[in-house]
Design an enzyme around this catalytic site. Structure first.
Site, PDB file in Angstrom:
ATOM      1  N   ARG A 157     -20.292 104.746   9.627  1.00 52.40           N
ATOM      2  CA  ARG A 157     -20.432 103.692   8.798  1.00 52.40           C
ATOM      3  C   ARG A 157     -20.878 102.547  10.016  1.00 52.40           C
ATOM      4  NH1 ARG A 157     -16.745  99.434   6.636  1.00 52.40           N
ATOM      5  NH2 ARG A 157     -17.377  98.796   4.503  1.00 52.40           N
ATOM      6  N   ILE A 211     -21.841  95.777   2.287  1.00 49.72           N
ATOM      7  CA  ILE A 211     -21.508  97.293   2.197  1.00 49.72           C
ATOM      8  C   ILE A 211     -20.125  97.415   1.730  1.00 49.72           C
ATOM      9  CG2 ILE A 211     -20.469  97.064   4.664  1.00 49.72           C
ATOM     10  CD1 ILE A 211     -21.679  99.956   5.246  1.00 49.72           C
ATOM     11  N   SER A 212     -19.938  98.492   0.675  1.00 47.80           N
ATOM     12  CA  SER A 212     -18.936  98.694  -0.277  1.00 47.80           C
ATOM     13  C   SER A 212     -17.783  99.156   0.684  1.00 47.80           C
ATOM     14  CB  SER A 212     -18.824  99.529  -1.100  1.00 47.80           C
ATOM     15  OG  SER A 212     -20.152  99.308  -1.965  1.00 47.80           O
ATOM     16  N   LYS A 213     -16.470  98.658   0.380  1.00 49.92           N
ATOM     17  CA  LYS A 213     -15.435  99.069   1.240  1.00 49.92           C
ATOM     18  C   LYS A 213     -15.248 100.597   1.021  1.00 49.92           C
ATOM     19  CE  LYS A 213     -11.070  97.121  -0.194  1.00 49.92           C
ATOM     20  NZ  LYS A 213     -10.208  96.152  -0.413  1.00 49.92           N
TER      21      LYS A 213
END
Ligand code: SAH
Length: 257
Positions: A74, A100-102
């Site tokens: 990530r 950016i999504s969790k």
């Protein structure tokens, strides 16, 4: 097949795809025996394993999802100033007001998409490529991933980020995801990373019978635009919708920019 100029974008040659986690492992020392700079000063494999443990604690059970979450680096999807937060369960800015999504939400949504199946999903449509992180995770769990982004700057950034991983089954599309991508339909699964008032009819139309859609939607009558996760199953008898827990995503917007 009809000619589709410039997309879907193939990200690289099939033959050379490295493993996501092990991509381009650099030797520990450089030519002169000096330690080779790692670029972000962390052991990403250990960080990823800790993230997987956290996701397990949060209730993610699907082993394929956990493996995929543990494989994708990530930190390669965020700005260098943020790499030391890359393996925390938090959303982070990726530019142009987007995030950016969790990881917790990414894994939860993909687990819902898989719905207990053991094999890979077929074709998946993702609305909201952002930096490309979730598309990379999906690439390990689906045959083909079509991912649409409405902001040119982020579409380009995702292409740049994903080039490193060489994922021949990820197709990046620049356009308005509200209309889906009919060329790739029907989809076994559709996943949205941005929340609107309702699920566009185009998505339901492009979902295969037996397919599942997972998307954040603004809850009916909610004052501040509070969202919840919607699971929509398309069966031969019609569409079944289930509203799950509260989530917080960037808004789904129409048009391109
Ligand atoms: N999938 C990303 C999350 C990106 S945030 C990740 O891996 O973390 C959601 C993205 O949805 C934003 O980049 C936003 O620009 C995009 N978006 C919003 N409305 C859209 C639309 N109608 N079509 C395509 N993308 C859209």
């Amino acid at each position: 097949m009809k000619q589709r100029p410039s997309f879907p974008a193939r990200l690289g040659p099939k033959a050379e795809a490295p493993k996501l986690g092990a991509a381009r492992a650099a030797p520990a020392t450089g030519a002169a025996g000096m330690p080779r700079p790692q670029g972000f000063g962390m052991d990403s494999a250990a960080h990823r394993q800790r993230l997987v443990q956290l996701l397990q604690k949060q209730g993610v059970r699907d082993s394929a999802v956990l493996t995929a979450m543990g494989s994708v680096e990530r930190h390669r999807f965020v700005d260098s100033a943020l790499v030391n937060q890359a393996y925390e369960d938090t959303s982070l800015p990726i530019g142009l007001g987007q995030t950016i999504s969790k990881p917790g939400v990414v894994s939860r949504m993909i687990e819902l998409l898989l719905n207990g199946r053991t094999g890979k999903l077929g074709r998946v449509l993702e609305i909201g490529t952002g930096c490309g992180y979730q598309a990379a995770v999906l690439s390990l769990l689906a045959e083909e991933v079509y991912s649409i982004e409405r902001l040119r700057g982020l579409h380009d950034k995702a292409r740049e980020n994903l080039r490193h991983f060489r994922l021949p089954n990820v197709h990046l599309l620049f356009g308005d995801g509200m209309v889906g991508f009919p060329h790739g339909a029907p989809y076994a699964a559709i996943i949205a990373a941005a929340g609107g008032e309702a699920v566009p009819q185009a998505w339901v139309d492009q979902l295969a019978v037996g397919g599942r859609l997972v998307a954040p939607v603004v809850r009916d009558g909610s004052q501040g635009g509070a969202q919840a996760l919607l699971v929509l199953d398309k069966t031969s008898a019609g569409v079944r919708q289930t509203l799950l827990e509260a989530v917080h995503f960037v808004p789904l917007k129409s048009g391109i920019a």
